[in-house]
Design an enzyme around this catalytic site. Sequence first.
Site, PDB file in Angstrom:
ATOM      1  N   ARG A 272       0.863  -1.181   0.000  1.00  0.00           N
ATOM      2  CA  ARG A 272       0.000   0.000   0.000  1.00  0.00           C
ATOM      3  C   ARG A 272       0.901   1.234   0.000  1.00  0.00           C
ATOM      4  O   ARG A 272       1.438   1.627   1.021  1.00  0.00           O
ATOM      5  CB  ARG A 272      -0.887  -0.034   1.254  1.00  0.00           C
ATOM      6  CG  ARG A 272      -2.027   0.963   1.256  1.00  0.00           C
ATOM      7  CD  ARG A 272      -2.655   1.023   2.638  1.00  0.00           C
ATOM      8  NE  ARG A 272      -1.804   1.772   3.560  1.00  0.00           N
ATOM      9  CZ  ARG A 272      -1.730   1.542   4.868  1.00  0.00           C
ATOM     10  NH1 ARG A 272      -2.404   0.561   5.413  1.00  0.00           N
ATOM     11  NH2 ARG A 272      -0.955   2.297   5.621  1.00  0.00           N
ATOM     12  N   HIS A 276      -3.817   4.261   4.601  1.00  0.00           N
ATOM     13  CA  HIS A 276      -4.947   3.326   4.647  1.00  0.00           C
ATOM     14  C   HIS A 276      -6.200   4.020   4.120  1.00  0.00           C
ATOM     15  O   HIS A 276      -6.918   3.494   3.277  1.00  0.00           O
ATOM     16  CB  HIS A 276      -5.162   2.846   6.081  1.00  0.00           C
ATOM     17  CG  HIS A 276      -6.400   2.020   6.257  1.00  0.00           C
ATOM     18  ND1 HIS A 276      -6.518   0.748   5.745  1.00  0.00           N
ATOM     19  CD2 HIS A 276      -7.579   2.295   6.868  1.00  0.00           C
ATOM     20  CE1 HIS A 276      -7.722   0.269   6.038  1.00  0.00           C
ATOM     21  NE2 HIS A 276      -8.377   1.188   6.715  1.00  0.00           N
ATOM     22  N   TYR A 285       3.723   5.134  11.680  1.00  0.00           N
ATOM     23  CA  TYR A 285       3.994   3.743  12.024  1.00  0.00           C
ATOM     24  C   TYR A 285       4.875   2.987  11.022  1.00  0.00           C
ATOM     25  O   TYR A 285       5.163   1.810  11.238  1.00  0.00           O
ATOM     26  CB  TYR A 285       2.673   2.979  12.223  1.00  0.00           C
ATOM     27  CG  TYR A 285       1.694   3.094  11.071  1.00  0.00           C
ATOM     28  CD1 TYR A 285       1.810   2.294   9.942  1.00  0.00           C
ATOM     29  CD2 TYR A 285       0.629   3.986  11.126  1.00  0.00           C
ATOM     30  CE1 TYR A 285       0.914   2.392   8.902  1.00  0.00           C
ATOM     31  CE2 TYR A 285      -0.289   4.096  10.084  1.00  0.00           C
ATOM     32  CZ  TYR A 285      -0.141   3.287   8.978  1.00  0.00           C
ATOM     33  OH  TYR A 285      -1.041   3.388   7.935  1.00  0.00           O
TER      34      TYR A 285
END
Length: 382
Positions: A272, A276, A285
Amino acid sequence: MNMKNEAGSKDVPAAVREDSDIVQILDAEGDVLPQASVPDISDRQLLELYETIKLARHFDQRAISFQRQGRLATYAPMTGQEGSQVATSLALAEQDWLFPTYREHAAKYAHGMDLASLFEPLRGHREGYAIPEDVNVMPEYIPIATQVPQAMGMAWGHKLQGKTDTAVLCHLGDGATSEGDFHEGLNFAGVFDVPAVFVCNNNQWAISVPRERQTASETIAEKAQAYGIDGVRVDGLDPLAVYKVASEALEKARNPGPGELRPTLIESVQYRFGAHTTADDPSVYRDESEEEVWRDRDPVDRIETYLYNEGILDSDLESEIQDRIEQEVSEAIETAEQTETSPDNIVEHVYEDVPARLEQQRDELNRLREKYDDGAFSEVLE
């Protein structure tokens, strides 16, 4: 540990290194790997694959931009995953059914959904979720993994009705494999040998949860063994490999050979590239250097290079395709923005009976609309 690719020029993510048990056709640069078998599809089909992937990338960029401008609601980007989405949908037959999640914008478009209808729900128009009767796409699933047992159920129903020419393809993320619905769906798929293909889009992150914290299994594809179905891993950033694996799995689902199982779990190994959703900040993160390694295997660049190498694509045709894409996406945006609705719809389908407090808020809004007209609200938004 960083591995080197065939040319020895770039780092290769361990998940897709060439000595792993993963189906690949193109290397990182877009050249055909030694011993690889290219799918037997026409130049026209290859160009359709390429153009649809390019369109998905452009759609994604415009959608993110519009969300930042307040012209769309929260949006789930698909950059890095559009190659696999398009390849799996183009492998479907017209009568096959697609079960998408909230991120499969390109998959829905490639299987018949109108481009404007993908924008409309993000602008608050529920009609955009309506699926035309002649398009075999289920409305997108927001809850994680709920589509898996439902896809199995439809496939089982088709089998019971003798619809042997119809398969079901169900998308899910790596995070979905930790849900009970995943287990139940695949377990019954194996028990009843249903004509279904489950595509796990393993993009390495379930929001902020990394793949290694999702399961102790070495791969997601190997989970298929527990359910008595076939499992296969494919380089999800290699559109040709995904098309090949999906086509073979769908054909087996419809017409299994002697001793073959109908259902298949495909682990499409991807990354990805973005957040998100537009409400997420991945820099909190994960490390940017991780993304850079995966971007060296960008699906758009790889299929583009392959087509140039084969003499199927040149700069003039590439420009023509890009112009067509930009026009199509712009027209879809214009159509979506011209769609009108009533603010009264805000309170519909939330409660069985509209509570008095919501009725009061609706009435207050309508009084303001009468006093200032809707144009005043548009000026505030602009």
